[in-house]
Every structure is written in structure tokens, then in C-alpha cells.
Design a protein around this motif. Structure first.
Motif, PDB file in Angstrom:
ATOM      1  N   TYR B  25     -13.003  13.117  50.427  1.00  0.00           N
ATOM      2  CA  TYR B  25     -13.250  14.027  49.703  1.00  0.00           C
ATOM      3  C   TYR B  25     -15.201  14.060  49.905  1.00  0.00           C
ATOM      4  CZ  TYR B  25     -14.046  16.955  45.944  1.00  0.00           C
ATOM      5  OH  TYR B  25     -14.666  18.055  44.921  1.00  0.00           O
ATOM      6  N   ASP B  27     -18.347  16.123  48.799  1.00  0.00           N
ATOM      7  CA  ASP B  27     -19.373  15.902  47.577  1.00  0.00           C
ATOM      8  C   ASP B  27     -20.240  17.823  47.787  1.00  0.00           C
ATOM      9  OD1 ASP B  27     -18.428  14.216  45.635  1.00  0.00           O
ATOM     10  OD2 ASP B  27     -18.902  12.723  47.119  1.00  0.00           O
ATOM     11  N   ARG B  52     -14.162  25.028  47.080  1.00  0.00           N
ATOM     12  CA  ARG B  52     -14.689  24.772  45.995  1.00  0.00           C
ATOM     13  C   ARG B  52     -16.629  24.894  46.526  1.00  0.00           C
ATOM     14  NH1 ARG B  52     -17.201  19.367  44.586  1.00  0.00           N
ATOM     15  NH2 ARG B  52     -19.031  19.758  43.808  1.00  0.00           N
ATOM     16  N   ASP B  54     -19.011  25.951  45.425  1.00  0.00           N
ATOM     17  CA  ASP B  54     -20.472  25.744  44.747  1.00  0.00           C
ATOM     18  C   ASP B  54     -20.138  23.986  45.494  1.00  0.00           C
ATOM     19  OD1 ASP B  54     -18.680  23.561  43.476  1.00  0.00           O
ATOM     20  OD2 ASP B  54     -18.976  23.969  41.296  1.00  0.00           O
ATOM     21  N   LEU B 118     -28.010  14.100  46.674  1.00  0.00           N
ATOM     22  CA  LEU B 118     -27.556  13.034  45.814  1.00  0.00           C
ATOM     23  C   LEU B 118     -27.212  11.810  46.175  1.00  0.00           C
ATOM     24  CD1 LEU B 118     -26.553  15.312  42.504  1.00  0.00           C
ATOM     25  CD2 LEU B 118     -29.337  14.541  42.924  1.00  0.00           C
ATOM     26  N   GLY B 120     -24.950   8.197  46.769  1.00  0.00           N
ATOM     27  CA  GLY B 120     -23.307   8.303  46.081  1.00  0.00           C
ATOM     28  C   GLY B 120     -22.739   9.510  47.116  1.00  0.00           C
ATOM     29  N   MET B 121     -23.362  10.809  47.425  1.00  0.00           N
ATOM     30  CA  MET B 121     -22.260  11.976  47.672  1.00  0.00           C
ATOM     31  C   MET B 121     -21.556  11.430  49.265  1.00  0.00           C
ATOM     32  SD  MET B 121     -24.600  15.521  46.859  1.00  0.00           S
ATOM     33  CE  MET B 121     -24.408  16.651  45.738  1.00  0.00           C
ATOM     34  N   CYS B 125     -21.941  18.437  57.406  1.00  0.00           N
ATOM     35  CA  CYS B 125     -23.111  19.336  58.131  1.00  0.00           C
ATOM     36  C   CYS B 125     -22.998  19.931  59.143  1.00  0.00           C
ATOM     37  CB  CYS B 125     -24.559  19.481  58.189  1.00  0.00           C
ATOM     38  SG  CYS B 125     -25.097  20.812  58.553  1.00  0.00           S
ATOM     39  N   PHE B 247     -31.438  21.300  41.796  1.00  0.00           N
ATOM     40  CA  PHE B 247     -30.398  20.694  41.810  1.00  0.00           C
ATOM     41  C   PHE B 247     -29.152  19.386  40.671  1.00  0.00           C
ATOM     42  CE2 PHE B 247     -30.005  24.115  44.170  1.00  0.00           C
ATOM     43  CZ  PHE B 247     -28.967  24.056  44.719  1.00  0.00           C
ATOM     44  N   ALA B 248     -30.785  18.959  40.762  1.00  0.00           N
ATOM     45  CA  ALA B 248     -29.989  17.581  39.595  1.00  0.00           C
ATOM     46  C   ALA B 248     -30.068  17.364  38.373  1.00  0.00           C
ATOM     47  CB  ALA B 248     -31.642  16.390  40.230  1.00  0.00           C
ATOM     48  N   PRO B 249     -29.456  16.037  38.053  1.00  0.00           N
ATOM     49  CA  PRO B 249     -28.954  16.386  36.443  1.00  0.00           C
ATOM     50  C   PRO B 249     -29.948  16.323  35.725  1.00  0.00           C
ATOM     51  CG  PRO B 249     -28.647  14.144  37.844  1.00  0.00           C
ATOM     52  CD  PRO B 249     -28.482  15.377  38.793  1.00  0.00           C
ATOM     53  N   LEU B 253     -27.320  13.339  30.931  1.00  0.00           N
ATOM     54  CA  LEU B 253     -26.329  13.221  32.307  1.00  0.00           C
ATOM     55  C   LEU B 253     -27.516  12.536  33.532  1.00  0.00           C
ATOM     56  CD1 LEU B 253     -23.554  15.133  32.397  1.00  0.00           C
ATOM     57  CD2 LEU B 253     -24.597  17.010  34.008  1.00  0.00           C
ATOM     58  N   LYS B 256     -26.681   8.483  32.491  1.00  0.00           N
ATOM     59  CA  LYS B 256     -25.838   7.981  33.499  1.00  0.00           C
ATOM     60  C   LYS B 256     -25.911   8.013  35.140  1.00  0.00           C
ATOM     61  CE  LYS B 256     -21.056   9.566  32.916  1.00  0.00           C
ATOM     62  NZ  LYS B 256     -19.052  10.011  32.578  1.00  0.00           N
ATOM     63  N   ALA B 257     -26.355   9.628  35.594  1.00  0.00           N
ATOM     64  CA  ALA B 257     -26.328   9.318  37.058  1.00  0.00           C
ATOM     65  C   ALA B 257     -26.614   7.608  37.472  1.00  0.00           C
ATOM     66  CB  ALA B 257     -26.697  10.396  36.958  1.00  0.00           C
ATOM     67  N   TYR B 260     -25.657   5.202  37.164  1.00  0.00           N
ATOM     68  CA  TYR B 260     -24.814   4.476  38.414  1.00  0.00           C
ATOM     69  C   TYR B 260     -25.033   4.997  39.830  1.00  0.00           C
ATOM     70  CZ  TYR B 260     -21.182   5.644  41.765  1.00  0.00           C
ATOM     71  OH  TYR B 260     -20.473   5.845  43.117  1.00  0.00           O
TER      72      TYR B 260
END
Lengths: 212, 465
Positions: B25, B27, B52, B54, B118, B120-121, B125, B247-249, B253, B256-257, B260
Motif C-alpha cells: 500500500y 501512503d 485516492r 488526497d 511523515l 512510517g509512510m 514519486c 500536513f502534520a497531525p 492525533l 498518538k502519531a 507510533y
């Protein structure tokens, strides 16, 4: 993608290691929004003595007589024989497009750069890896024999020399199937659409910051 | 016990084996004008829609002019390519930073700058220097146009798991030695095919001490070592860089991010397929002398002599490179005189790079033999930041040109290029034949070394300035 059946073709030797994608297709030709027509710019800076620009007519170009692909005996070649780390550099798929549009169906080298190698399969150009010693031997044979050609059989994974010598090569089975059947990889992946959707839904809950 | 790469891989497998070819997948999909038009067209012909929107962020960077943009792009072929990106993004509802947007810039600069990259993504490109984003503990790699279309249509890629290489860099860097020198020294050591088939993790105390800008420089050059992906574990430096970016949480959130993200590191005792040890204290400022990034030596070194090479293929390559570069065997690197100096590219155009270069040229002037010295900031925001710090004035006063953001003379798709046989000290990533212009001669260096060369007119040891 067209099916790749096999190829019994004339071999052109390009005796140089680390041939990069800038050499295969210089950047000025990447401005095109088309997918075809790159063959006439293949190895542009080596093939011509004048500077190439998109749209410049081939008839107006000055051929470099010292460049090996310009020699009469290699006209119509379908197999490019070259050295290690072929296709290093950028991710431009224009490189395999240009090689294919020029007329090459197969590349033979001891190794390739990862992105180029991967891109080639996507467009139906077969990059074959043979051992350094075997590549050396084929270079010598090409040099000595005008009209030297090789028979490539993808199904059997063999390269057969004019003398009947058989060299086998490895290929990932997924890539082999795709080439042999000319499969639409996107269509294949979309067979898993519901799996992708549930993976994505789960991800949206577990790592919501990825979906801002 | 798992490596960072293995954690990232497992976290993205949609279908297939955990150890072989799998459907992965994606991201974040970054898109630029050069490798996308055929993908968009093909998608449309097949009657498919983006999976997707976004996840996609687009920007034109390769073709854009770096001089006055008020009249748009002069070259009609380049203009059409940029307009095609604009049109595709508008039609499909994809976020794009257009040429005159302050946020426009080199795709590998703006992704991290916006917080669109971010930890973990998986980041892809249609550009080989996507490895840059691995500095944020991402699995980030360049793809071709067919795969750009594949990701647009399916949000996935079918890829083979890479082998894993650890490059352990330890010790304190000498003053004046930067991440660029570390990258070139590594490539000099393992070669441009040394990382083929591998994903590289850079680790060790030297890496922990690097800023995010420097880590991006290092991961950016992983592809020049042959590795599609380079990566570095998350630490406080990573978290601090991301905090507050658009774009960062935010809020809960974010907390939480972060918890992780802190797991995104190689576990103690995890095994790699190959380990390379680099002693950072021994690294001197690097200068390339040939037409491949592995053709590199130190600033106090000499151009090599092909007669000393026994392998005939290597000897011929070296001779050919020296002929192309117009260099004589055994000459001193510091006696190489230059025509142009380029400070920019996705390797070295971030604020820290510009600060270091400005520090060197401050109160000095470019040498008489330098026909053009230019600074091309990596993004509109980098440019603005530099101007707020007065760096533009420092460069202009020293005789540099101060340009608009883009890829510029790294690959010379716009009007910024070398004329035949012109010699350039460049902070970019590739010294291939013709890369910066037909018959142009590129020497790869750090921003500090490029700035010092501009002032001296020839290569000079930054450690003596």
C-alpha cells in the motif's frame, strides 16, 4: 502491454559499464508528453555530433561515425549487449521506451540498476542478466562475426548462440508470466480491490493521521 | 527483532508473502510534470480514476524557469508539459502547488517541508531521488511512469522485497565536513552499484547528530549508491522537524502519531544482509573528478592515473572520464579551475545548505574566472526564509545570482545549463556526461565547498577557510 514471445535477433555491442539514463535518453527529450517517438533520440549525445533538441529532423542531424550503433553491420539490431550497472541514474521510463522504440527487444548485461530493470519489464523490454564471463565471451564473438545473432526464448529462459551454445537466465516468475501473456498489471491488482479497500479502512482507523 | 525496513514492509503488505513479492500500500504519492503526463493519459484511456486523490501532492519543478516568472514559461514544449500537469490535477481534484505559489519548489524539498512526508509512510514519486524521504523513516523510492499510473489507479505497487544493508557511520565529523561529503565518501567506498538490490539504513552516532536537512542529503544520495531506498530511524530530531508543519497531525492525533513513530527504528540485535562500517572522523571534503559519483576523491587529493589501473574495463572507463572532463592524470584537485558554480538541487537546496554557503561567501566575492555563480533555493518557502535571514543579500553582494526555486541546473531541463566544456562546481547529485548540459563538466561537492570554490575560482579546502 504487448506479449513478449521471443526474439532471434542481431546483437549490437556497447562495451561500456555504468551507462546511465542521461546517456540513454538526454533530458531535453523528456519534455514530451507523448509515450512514443523516443527511439530517434536514443543515446543522442553519442549517436550524433550536433546537439539534439526535440522536434529536430533526423535528416538534419550529423551522425557520429565512431559510435558503434551507427555502423552498417549493426543496423536493425534487436539485442543490445552491454556491461554492468546498465541504466543507472534516474527513474525515467523514457529510457526503456527509447530502447524499445529504436528496435531493441532484449538487453543482455551482467547487471542493471534497480529502477531501470523494473521499468523495462513494465514496458515489455526484456533485460537479461548473464554472468560477466559469458558476456565477455559474447562480446568477443560479436566482434569476430558479422551478422552475429542470438535466439532468446523467454519460456525456456535460454539464450542460444549461433554455435548452439545454450546460456540459461533467471527471471522472477511473476514478471515472466506478465511478459509472456502481455498482462495488464493494473487490471491484475484491481482483482484485489476489496482487499485494498479493507486494508485502507483498517489503516484509516489505526493511523488516522495518514489520511488528513 | 526487526529492522526498520522490515517493520515498514510488514506494515504495508496488502496481499502476498511477507518475504517475497507483495502488493504494498502506498501512503503518499508525489507527482511532478516530467514523468506523469503519460500516466494520466493512460489512466484516462483505460477509463480509470485515481484511487485516492488526497494521497497525491503535485508540483512542477523540473521545467520551471528560475528567473522572472511573470511572463510564464518561454519554451513552448516545457510550457505544455507544466500546463498538462495543471490540467490533470484540476480535472482529477489533486492538490498541486502551481508555479507561482509560494509553496512551489523541488518535490523532494516540499514534501518534508509541508509535513506531507511523515514517518512510517510509503512514499513514491516518478523520480529516483525519492529516497530523500527515507530520512523520516519512510519506505521511499523512485518509480517509473507505468508505476505512477499503477499507484494512481490502485494505491498499491507489486514489489519485491529488497535485501537490507546497514551503513554504520561512527565518530565526529571534522569541521567543514558535511552530509554531502559523507554520502560521496560512502559511494566512493561501495560504488554506484554497491547498493543495487538493497534498501540502506544509515545509522550510528554520526547520523544521530545530523540535522533533518543533512539526513535528507544523505538519503537523497542512496540512489547514487544504487539503492532505491535509504532510511534513517525516528528520533527527537525527526519529531521536532515535523511538529507544526501544515500536513502534520495536531493535538491528540499528534501525540498518538508520535508514540507510533518512536517505534520506527531497528531493534537491537536485528540482522542485516550486509553491514558497511564508516569511520566519520577520517572523512575529508570530497570532490568528484569523473562522470560517475563513485569517481571521487578528497579536496587535497589528485586526479587518478589510469596507467595505475590493471582491470582493462576500469582503465578504459577512467581514461574516458578524464578525456570527457578535460583533466590530466595526477593533477591536484585544488588546481582545477571552474567556470560556473551551482548551489541547489534536491540534494542541497534547503535552508541549512544556504546558511552554510552564505557563511563562506560572507564579506568575500566570487573570483574573476567564475562566469556564473547561482543559488537556487529548494522552495519558495526556503527562499523566503533565506531572505528573512538576509542570506540573499550576502550572496548577491558576493556576485552570486539569487534565483526562483526549481531543479534548475541539476539536470538542465530549463534555461540553466553548462555550455560545452564549461566546468562547474555543483551541489547536485549526478556528474554524468551531459547531465548539466551537452559536454558540460560537473564536479559534485558540498554547498560549503561550492561556495569556497566560487570565491577562490578553483577547488580549495573548506577547512582552510
Amino acid at each position: 502491454m504487448e506479449k513478449f514471445i521471443g526474439c532471434n535477433g542481431l546483437v549490437a555491442p556497447l562495451d561500456r559499464a555504468n551507462i546511465d539514463t542521461d546517456a540513454i535518453i538526454p533530458k531535453q527529450f523528456l519534455k514530451s508528453i507523448e509515450r512514443s517517438g523516443f527511439g530517434r533520440y536514443l543515446f543522442d549525445e553519442w549517436r550524433y555530433l550536433d546537439h539534439g533538441e526535440p522536434g529536430k529532423e533526423v535528416a538534419q542531424r550529423i551522425l557520429n561515425p565512431d559510435f558503434i550503433l551507427n555502423q552498417n553491420r549493426f543496423q536493425g539490431a534487436q539485442i543490445l549487449l552491454t556491461r554492468a550497472n546498465f541504466g543507472c541514474g534516474s527513474s525515467r521510463e523514457h529510457a526503456p521506451w527509447a530502447l524499445q522504440d529504436y528496435g531493441f527487444q532484449v538487453i543482455i548485461a551482467p547487471s542493471y540498476a534497480d529502477i531501470f530493470f523494473n521499468n523495462s519489464f513494465k514496458v515489455g523490454l526484456l533485460p537479461i542478466v548473464l554472468k560477466e564471463g559469458v558476456v565477455d565471451q559474447i562480446f568477443r564473438e560479436v566482434d569476430l562475426n558479422v551478422g552475429y545473432s542470438l535466439a532468446v526464448n523467454l519460456k525456456e529462459q535460454t539464450v542460444v548462440t549461433p554455435a548452439g551454445e545454450v546460456h540459461t537466465f533467471d527471471i522472477d516468475s511473476f514478471r515472466k508470466e506478465n511478459l509472456l501473456n502481455g498482462l495488464d498489471e493494473i487490471g491484475l491488482t484491481l482483482q484485489y480491490a476489496s482487499e485494498i479497500k479493507s486494508f485502507e479502512d483498517k489503516r484509516r482507523i489505526e493511523q488516522p493521521w495518514l489520511f488528513i | 527483532m526487526q529492522t526498520l525496513y522490515n517493520k515498514l514492509w510488514k506494515n504495508h503488505v496488502v496481499h502476498g508473502g511477507a518475504d517475497e513479492t507483495a502488493l504494498i500500500y502506498i501512503d503518499r504519492h508525489l507527482v511532478h510534470e516530467v514523468t506523469s503526463p503519460q500516466a494520466f493519459e493512460s489512466l484516462k484511456i483505460a477509463g480509470r480514476k485515481p484511487w485516492r486523490q488526497d494521497s497525491v501532492l503535485a508540483v512542477a519543478d523540473h521545467n520551471v524557469p528560475t528567473t522572472n516568472r511573470t511572463n510564464g514559461i518561454g519554451d513552448p514544449v516545457s510550457r505544455l508539459q507544466v500546463e498538462t500537469l495543471d490540467r490533470n490535477c484540476e480535472e482529477l481534484g489533486i492538490t498541486e502547488f502551481k508555479m507561482n505559489d509560494l509553496r512551489q519548489g523541488i518535490v523532494h524539498v516540499i514534501g518534508p517541508e509541508q509535513g506531507a512526508t511523515l514517518p512510517g509512510m510509503t512514499v513514491v514519486c516518478g523520480d529516483s531521488h525519492t529516497s530523500t524521504h527515507g530520512a523520516f523513516a519512510c519506505l521511499a523510492f523512485g518509480i517509473g511512469t507505468s508505476e505512477v499510473e499503477h499507484v494512481l489507479a490502485t494505491q498499491c505497487l507489486s514489489i519485491k522485497k529488497a535485501l537490507e544493508m546497514q551503513i554504520l557511520v561512527e565518530g565526529k565529523l571534522c569541521p567543514g565536513v558535511t552530509a554531502k561529503d559523507v554520502a560521496l565518501a560512502i559511494i566512493g567506498e561501495i560504488g554506484t552499484a554497491g547498493g543495487t538490490g538493497y534498501a540502506i539504513e544509515f545509522s550510528g552516532d554520526t547520523i544521530s547528530d545530523l540535522s533533518m536537512e543533512a539526513r535528507m542529503t544523505l538519503c537523497n544520495m542512496a540512489i547514487e549508491a544504487g539503492a532505491r531506498a535509504g532510511m534513517i530511524a525516528v528520533d527527537d530530531t525527526t519529531i521536532k522537524y515535523i511538529s507544526g508543519r501544515p500536513f502534520a497531525p495536531k493535538g491528540d492525533l499528534w501525540e498518538k502519531a508520535v508514540s507510533y513513530w518512536r517505534t520506527l527504528r531497528t531493534d537491537e540485535g536485528a540482522k542485516f544482509d550486509h553491514v558497511v562500517n564508516i569511520n566519520a572522523t577520517q572523512i575529508r571534503p570530497q570532490v568528484t573528478w569523473g562522470t560517475s559519483p563513485e569517481m571521487v576523491t578528497t579536496v587535497d587529493g589528485r586526479v587518478p592515473n589510469p596507467l595505475k589501473i590493471t582491470d582493462p574495463v576500469k582503465r578504459n572507463d577512467m581514461q574516458r572520464a578524464l578525456d570527457y572532463m578535460g583533466l590530466v592524470p595526477d593533477m591536484l584537485i585544488r588546481e582545477i579551475y571552474l567556470d560556473k558554480v551551482f548551489i541547489g538541487s534536491c540534494t542541497n537546496s534547503r535552508i541549512e545548505d544556504l546558511r552554510v554557503a552564505a557563511e563562506v561567501v560572507k564579506g568575500r566575492h566570487i573570483a574573476k574566472n567564475i562566469k556564473l555563480a547561482m543559488v537556487v533555493p529548494g522552495s519558495g518557502l526556503v527562499k523566503l526564509q533565506a531572505e528573512e535571514e538576509g542570506l540573499d543579500k550576502v550572496f548577491l553582494k558576493a556576485g552570486f545570482e539569487w534565483r526562483e526555486p526549481g531543479c534548475s541546473m541539476c539536470l538542465a531541463m530549463n534555461d540553466d545549463y553548462l555550455s560545452p566544456r564549461e566546468r562547474c562546481a555543483s551541489t547536485s547529485n549526478r556528474n554524468f556526461e551531459g547531465r548539466q548540459g551537452q559536454a558540460g563538466r560537473t564536479h559534485l561537492v558540498s554547498p560549503a565547498m561550492a561556495a569556497a570554490a566560487a570565491v577562490a575560482g578553483h577547488f580549495t579546502d573548506i577547512q582552510n577557510i
